[in-house]
Design an enzyme around this catalytic site. Structure first.
Site, PDB file in Angstrom:
ATOM      1  N   SER A 126     -26.122 -48.443 -64.761  1.00 33.18           N
ATOM      2  CA  SER A 126     -24.658 -48.413 -64.784  1.00 33.18           C
ATOM      3  C   SER A 126     -24.159 -48.210 -63.366  1.00 33.18           C
ATOM      4  O   SER A 126     -23.048 -47.751 -63.145  1.00 33.18           O
ATOM      5  CB  SER A 126     -24.158 -47.271 -65.679  1.00 33.18           C
ATOM      6  OG  SER A 126     -24.662 -47.412 -66.987  1.00 33.18           O
ATOM      7  N   TYR A 138     -26.829 -38.152 -63.301  1.00 32.51           N
ATOM      8  CA  TYR A 138     -27.004 -39.460 -63.943  1.00 32.51           C
ATOM      9  C   TYR A 138     -26.952 -40.572 -62.892  1.00 32.51           C
ATOM     10  O   TYR A 138     -27.797 -41.462 -62.858  1.00 32.51           O
ATOM     11  CB  TYR A 138     -25.918 -39.675 -64.991  1.00 32.51           C
ATOM     12  CG  TYR A 138     -25.912 -41.050 -65.614  1.00 32.51           C
ATOM     13  CD1 TYR A 138     -26.796 -41.368 -66.636  1.00 32.51           C
ATOM     14  CD2 TYR A 138     -25.028 -42.033 -65.169  1.00 32.51           C
ATOM     15  CE1 TYR A 138     -26.796 -42.625 -67.205  1.00 32.51           C
ATOM     16  CE2 TYR A 138     -25.032 -43.296 -65.730  1.00 32.51           C
ATOM     17  CZ  TYR A 138     -25.906 -43.589 -66.755  1.00 32.51           C
ATOM     18  OH  TYR A 138     -25.915 -44.846 -67.312  1.00 32.51           O
ATOM     19  N   ALA A 140     -27.493 -40.360 -59.678  1.00 32.41           N
ATOM     20  CA  ALA A 140     -28.646 -40.281 -58.783  1.00 32.41           C
ATOM     21  C   ALA A 140     -29.892 -40.862 -59.444  1.00 32.41           C
ATOM     22  O   ALA A 140     -30.702 -41.540 -58.794  1.00 32.41           O
ATOM     23  CB  ALA A 140     -28.888 -38.833 -58.376  1.00 32.41           C
ATOM     24  N   LYS A 142     -29.991 -43.230 -61.734  1.00 33.21           N
ATOM     25  CA  LYS A 142     -29.876 -44.680 -61.768  1.00 33.21           C
ATOM     26  C   LYS A 142     -30.119 -45.283 -60.380  1.00 33.21           C
ATOM     27  O   LYS A 142     -30.744 -46.347 -60.254  1.00 33.21           O
ATOM     28  CB  LYS A 142     -28.503 -45.083 -62.301  1.00 33.21           C
ATOM     29  CG  LYS A 142     -28.323 -44.842 -63.793  1.00 33.21           C
ATOM     30  CD  LYS A 142     -29.323 -45.647 -64.608  1.00 33.21           C
ATOM     31  CE  LYS A 142     -29.093 -45.509 -66.097  1.00 33.21           C
ATOM     32  NZ  LYS A 142     -30.096 -46.267 -66.901  1.00 33.21           N
ATOM     33  N   THR A 173     -22.035 -49.557 -78.217  1.00 33.78           N
ATOM     34  CA  THR A 173     -23.179 -49.086 -78.996  1.00 33.78           C
ATOM     35  C   THR A 173     -22.741 -48.017 -79.984  1.00 33.78           C
ATOM     36  O   THR A 173     -23.571 -47.277 -80.508  1.00 33.78           O
ATOM     37  CB  THR A 173     -24.265 -48.526 -78.068  1.00 33.78           C
ATOM     38  OG1 THR A 173     -23.703 -47.446 -77.291  1.00 33.78           O
ATOM     39  CG2 THR A 173     -24.790 -49.594 -77.130  1.00 33.78           C
TER      40      THR A 173
END
Length: 222
Positions: A126, A138, A140, A142, A173
């Site tokens: 993302s 999160y 970092a 990715k 989702t």
């Protein structure tokens, strides 16, 4: 009809009890790939308390992957599922051993062992240069995944292994509310809320014979 030449391959798909992971497993199996579906169920009481998410989203993340496996087998495919916490130091190796025992060496997602001559690494991100305010860990993670994948593309190409990252659109989702969808569409004329199946189509392409020379890329969907 284009033949992706995936019949007989073996894939390991994580997060495969719902959403993009489940759709990817179904799509790969339809191409003749044997799939091990790995997942970790999340307790709605611990992870579903955010009022921004629909209640049904918590229920989706709390289920196992048996329903997905049943669908794949009903349509003539081969699949097994296993619950696993990827935070465990020995988990990843165990998943590869489990897949190999059931179907043979894993070739799609990772294949750097046992004399590999063909393989696909496909990660989802993302990511973006703006970072992730309030979700720094999160973001970092990715960023690290993207860097790993680019390095893998350079180091593993000699073995016939490609490595790419896919950045899907905001994908429904189960968490997308009408307010989120409105905000996405307002971001630009080509922006839309994607479906897991749309993302799975691109993943299958990246695994295909036709994408054999596509590597070291971060591919963005609108």
């Amino acid at each position: 009809m284009i033949d992706p030449r995936l019949t007989g391959r073996v894939a390991l798909v994580t997060g495969a009890n719902q959403g993009i992971g489940a759709a990817t497993a179904v799509s790969l199996a339809a191409c003749g790939v044997a799939v091990l579906l790995a997942y970790k169920r999340l307790d709605p009481a611990e992870h579903g308390g955010d009022p921004a998410f629909p209640e049904a989203y918590g229920r989706l993340r709390a289920r196992d992957a048996q329903e997905v496996v049943t669908r794949i087998r009903r349509e003539g495919g081969r699949a097994e599922h296993v619950e696993a916490d990827l935070a465990g130091a020995d988990t990843v190796g165990g998943l590869f051993d489990r897949a190999e025992a059931a179907f043979g060496p894993v070739e799609i997602l990772v294949n750097v062992r046992r004399g590999a001559t063909w393989g696909r690494i496909i990660g989802l991100t993302s990511g973006g240069p703006a970072g992730f305010p309030e979700e720094v860990s999160y973001g970092a993670a990715k960023a690290a995944q993207e860097n790993y994948t680019m390095s893998a593309a350079a180091e593993l190409g000699r073995y016939g292994i490609t490595a790419n990252m896919l950045r899907p659109p905001a994908t429904d989702t189960g968490w997308v509310t009408p307010a989120v969808e409105k905000a996405v569409r307002a971001a630009g004329p080509l922006r839309h809320v994607g479906t897991p199946e749309e993302v799975a189509e691109v993943i299958v392409f990246l695994a295909s014979h036709q994408a054999r020379h596509v590597t070291g890329q971060v591919i963005s969907m609108s």
